[in-house]
Design a protein around this motif. Structure first.
Motif, PDB file in Angstrom:
ATOM      1  N   ARG A   1      -5.722   8.346 -11.687  1.00 46.09           N
ATOM      2  CA  ARG A   1      -4.806   9.166 -10.884  1.00 46.09           C
ATOM      3  C   ARG A   1      -5.257  10.093  -9.862  1.00 46.09           C
ATOM      4  O   ARG A   1      -6.290  10.603 -10.092  1.00 46.09           O
ATOM      5  CB  ARG A   1      -3.691  10.174 -11.914  1.00 46.09           C
TER       6      ARG A   1
ATOM      7  N   ILE B   1       6.304   9.134  -7.976  1.00 44.11           N
ATOM      8  CA  ILE B   1       5.914   7.933  -7.517  1.00 44.11           C
ATOM      9  C   ILE B   1       4.319   7.773  -7.714  1.00 44.11           C
ATOM     10  O   ILE B   1       3.703   6.889  -8.190  1.00 44.11           O
ATOM     11  CB  ILE B   1       6.337   7.734  -6.081  1.00 44.11           C
ATOM     12  N   GLU B   2       3.644   8.792  -7.279  1.00 45.00           N
ATOM     13  CA  GLU B   2       2.010   8.960  -7.410  1.00 45.00           C
ATOM     14  C   GLU B   2       1.492   8.652  -8.837  1.00 45.00           C
ATOM     15  O   GLU B   2       0.453   8.043  -9.084  1.00 45.00           O
ATOM     16  CB  GLU B   2       1.575  10.324  -6.915  1.00 45.00           C
ATOM     17  N   GLU B   3       2.496   8.813  -9.732  1.00 44.70           N
ATOM     18  CA  GLU B   3       1.997   8.565 -11.280  1.00 44.70           C
ATOM     19  C   GLU B   3       1.999   6.960 -11.492  1.00 44.70           C
ATOM     20  O   GLU B   3       1.216   6.482 -12.270  1.00 44.70           O
ATOM     21  CB  GLU B   3       3.002   8.952 -12.194  1.00 44.70           C
ATOM     22  N   THR B   4       2.710   6.026 -10.751  1.00 43.55           N
ATOM     23  CA  THR B   4       2.604   4.864 -10.698  1.00 43.55           C
ATOM     24  C   THR B   4       1.579   4.167  -9.727  1.00 43.55           C
ATOM     25  O   THR B   4       1.212   3.025 -10.012  1.00 43.55           O
ATOM     26  CB  THR B   4       3.949   4.266 -10.551  1.00 43.55           C
ATOM     27  N   LEU B   5       1.077   4.694  -8.984  1.00 44.77           N
ATOM     28  CA  LEU B   5       0.027   4.367  -7.922  1.00 44.77           C
ATOM     29  C   LEU B   5      -1.395   4.747  -8.367  1.00 44.77           C
ATOM     30  O   LEU B   5      -1.769   5.572  -7.825  1.00 44.77           O
ATOM     31  CB  LEU B   5       0.306   4.858  -6.542  1.00 44.77           C
TER      32      LEU B   5
ATOM     33  N   CYS C   1      -2.781  -0.759  -3.405  1.00 43.76           N
ATOM     34  CA  CYS C   1      -1.892   0.418  -2.838  1.00 43.76           C
ATOM     35  C   CYS C   1      -2.710   1.442  -1.861  1.00 43.76           C
ATOM     36  O   CYS C   1      -2.225   2.650  -1.960  1.00 43.76           O
ATOM     37  CB  CYS C   1      -1.165   1.276  -4.120  1.00 43.76           C
TER      38      CYS C   1
ATOM     39  N   LYS D   1      10.421   3.648  -1.787  1.00 44.98           N
ATOM     40  CA  LYS D   1      10.781   3.462  -3.416  1.00 44.98           C
ATOM     41  C   LYS D   1      11.731   2.343  -3.690  1.00 44.98           C
ATOM     42  O   LYS D   1      12.800   2.075  -2.910  1.00 44.98           O
ATOM     43  CB  LYS D   1      11.492   4.694  -3.868  1.00 44.98           C
TER      44      LYS D   1
ATOM     45  N   TRP E   1       4.619  -1.634  -3.476  1.00 36.27           N
ATOM     46  CA  TRP E   1       4.064  -0.849  -2.492  1.00 36.27           C
ATOM     47  C   TRP E   1       2.549  -1.453  -1.999  1.00 36.27           C
ATOM     48  O   TRP E   1       2.216  -0.694  -1.041  1.00 36.27           O
ATOM     49  CB  TRP E   1       3.140   0.435  -3.799  1.00 36.27           C
TER      50      TRP E   1
END
Length: 562
Positions: free
Chosen positions: A366, A412-416, A502, A546, A550
């Protein structure tokens, strides 16, 4: 140099001031030894005379500086030091008056005598006795002894404070105990003023403002490096004090130890070295920097500066670091010949690619961009409260607050996740990259934040370190924009080659962090708003995407161009 003090009448008035403050301190002790209203009244009345002497010294110092009678830096430093000494002598006199003001609150005048206050007075008077000679002669030995008085007074105060605290628990003699504590506290504060006096004299002798611990650190670290030069002969130039609190200074090569033979690259680095950097500050950060320098040296020998010596105590540490030849990349971009800029950038990207290839670890990570931004947002709004806008509406359409945009971007960042990590610089500003045209090398400096992480941490910082420069000349902006876009395309190509699908979305979030957080250092309101709004724009772009893949997100490149 002392002639400037004699010629301007500064020395004479400073001498009178030392004598008068000494008399005040002596009389204060007498008033504590034996209650005497006449002595107490005398102390209060003589305080005005000390104030007047301070004003006279201050005026003479300012006159000497502003009429250019002090014509060289060392003379100006001495005059400035004399002014600081006078101000702190006046503080000692004020504390004497404050002590006398407390005596009337003692229900028993002999109560204070159970505490060892005479030792406090001996320390203060011994220090005052050295002040005049130390100033006019810029005597470092005497200055050090003066500074040492503060430490002794602190220890004396701690012993008596602990005793008073214990006795207060009995509930008896409360008024006498509190008054005694205040008297001893004023004596301890005299030590603080005396420390300022000693450090001012060190400033006059060395030419730089040093805390006594910094003076010791420089002296000891130079000795550990093999530089056997009296500290008074060392030419020291302060470069900057970092936001982390570190003191950084440059010691020219005249103070260096002679190098012994040796051939090859290491020998050439020794010959090219133009001096050493002295860093003093937080122990944890400096030891981390030293550890990181060793790690960088193992990855790419010659990339970081060498650590020549270090020393540490309980909370502070100091490093003596090789001063690297060349200039920082920011200066190259702004002032260098276009071919030199092109060559320097090629070396930087070649070095960066080599580092990434060597340290690449295929572990997801992360980036924590929004978490980092949250920690800086208060400082942004403290400088520009108008940027902290409430929710607004355009018809039925809500315009989200910056806090709401950060919340959404963080989710969102938690998934990227970054698909891989590399060993990053940690503060990859253009001015932390040194380019040496002669040796055709680049070097990294200021390395205490280095770690294994998402490479976009470094790339986003590099891109904004160009953009946020408050330079609006079209020619200079074209240079900055060119380097910014070239680095963006280099990093993007590397990311795509290594399967970072991403890349653009994560970079947009990282750039939003840097655009917004950079406003806390920008005092031009118009440009600060420009930075902030570009960050906000990127967060809105992220929020609008969203629900879609991505991999399809496209960073609007024009956001990097000013």
């Amino acid at each position: 140099m002392e002639r400037i003090l004699l010629r301007e009448g500064i020395a004479e008035n400073l001498r009178f001031m030392v004598l008068e403050v000494t008399k005040q301190v002596e009389n204060t002790k007498k008033a504590l030894d034996h209650y005497d209203q006449k002595i107490m009244d005398s102390i209060a009345s003589r305080d005005d005379y000390i104030d007047n002497l301070k004003s006279v010294v201050e005026n003479k110092c300012f006159t000497a500086i502003h009429t250019q009678r002090a014509q060289d830096k060392r003379a100006v430093d001495l005059v400035r030091a004399a002014n600081t000494v006078a101000n702190n002598l006046e503080r000692v006199g004020d504390f004497a008056v404050s002590i006398v003001g407390q005596i009337k609150y003692l229900k028993s005048q002999s109560f204070i005598q159970r505490y060892d206050y005479p030792r406090f007075f001996r320390e203060v008077l011994d220090a005052l006795d050295m002040v005049y000679q130390a100033v006019v002669k810029q005597d470092l030995s005497l200055a050090f002894k003066i500074c040492r008085a503060e430490n002794t007074l602190d220890m004396l105060y701690k012993v008596q404070f602990d005793r008073i605290l214990y006795e207060l628990r009995s509930g008896k003699e409360t008024e006498n105990l509190i008054t005694s504590h205040l008297i001893l506290r004023y004596l301890e504060r005299m030590g603080d003023a005396i420390l300022n006096i000693g450090e001012a004299i060190i400033f006059a002798a060395v030419g730089e403002k040093f805390k006594i611990r910094q003076y010791h650190a420089l002296k000891e670290t130079l000795a550990l490096s093999g530089i056997d030069t009296p500290i008074s002969d060392v030419e020291f130039h302060s470069i900057w004090g970092t936001r982390s609190g570190c003191r950084i200074g440059y010691v020219p090569s005249a103070a260096q130890a002679p190098e012994e033979g040796g051939e090859g690259e290491d020998a050439s680095r020794k010959k090219a070295s133009a001096g050493v950097l002295f860093k003093e500050g937080n122990k944890k950060k400096l030891l981390q920097e030293m550890e990181n320098i060793m790690r960088w040296e193992s990855i790419l020998p010659g990339l970081p500066p060498r650590v020549l010596a270090h020393q540490e105590d309980a909370t502070q540490a100091s490093l003596l670091i090789e001063f690297l030849g060349g200039c920082n990349f920011q200066d190259v971009v702004l002032t260098g010949d276009p071919e030199v800029v092109k060559n320097a950038f090629f070396l930087i990207t070649e070095t960066l690619g080599n580092i990434w290839d060597q340290t690449l670890a295929e572990t997801q990570a992360r980036s924590h961009f929004m978490e980092q931004l949250r920690g800086r947002l208060d400082d942004v709004f403290r400088l520009y409260p108008s940027l902290d806008t409430p929710p607004m509406y355009v018809g039925n359409l809500e315009v989200p607050t910056i806090a709401a945009l950060i919340d959404e971007a963080q989710a969102i960042e938690e998934t990227l996740l970054a698909p891989y990590t590399v060993f990053i610089h940690g503060d990859f500003n253009c001015n932390n990259i040194v380019y040496d045209h002669e040796t055709q090398r680049v070097h990294y400096i200021d390395l205490h934040r280095s770690k294994q992480a998402d490479p976009l941490q470094d790339i986003s910082v590099f891109l904004l370190s160009n953009f946020r420069l408050p330079l609006f000349d079209a020619h200079l902006r074209a240079r900055l924009n060119s380097v910014t876009m070239a680095m963006y395309h280099f990093a993007k190509e590397y990311g795509l080659k290594h399967g970072d699908a991403c890349f653009e979305a994560r970079l947009a979030i990282g750039l939003a962090r840097n655009f917004i957080s950079s406003t806390r250092f920008e005092l031009n309101p118009k440009f600060a708003r420009e930075l902030f709004q570009r960050g906000r724009y990127l967060l809105m772009k992220i929020a609008a995407h969203k629900g879609r893949p991505w991999e399809e997100f496209s960073l609007p490149e024009q956001v990097l161009v000013y």
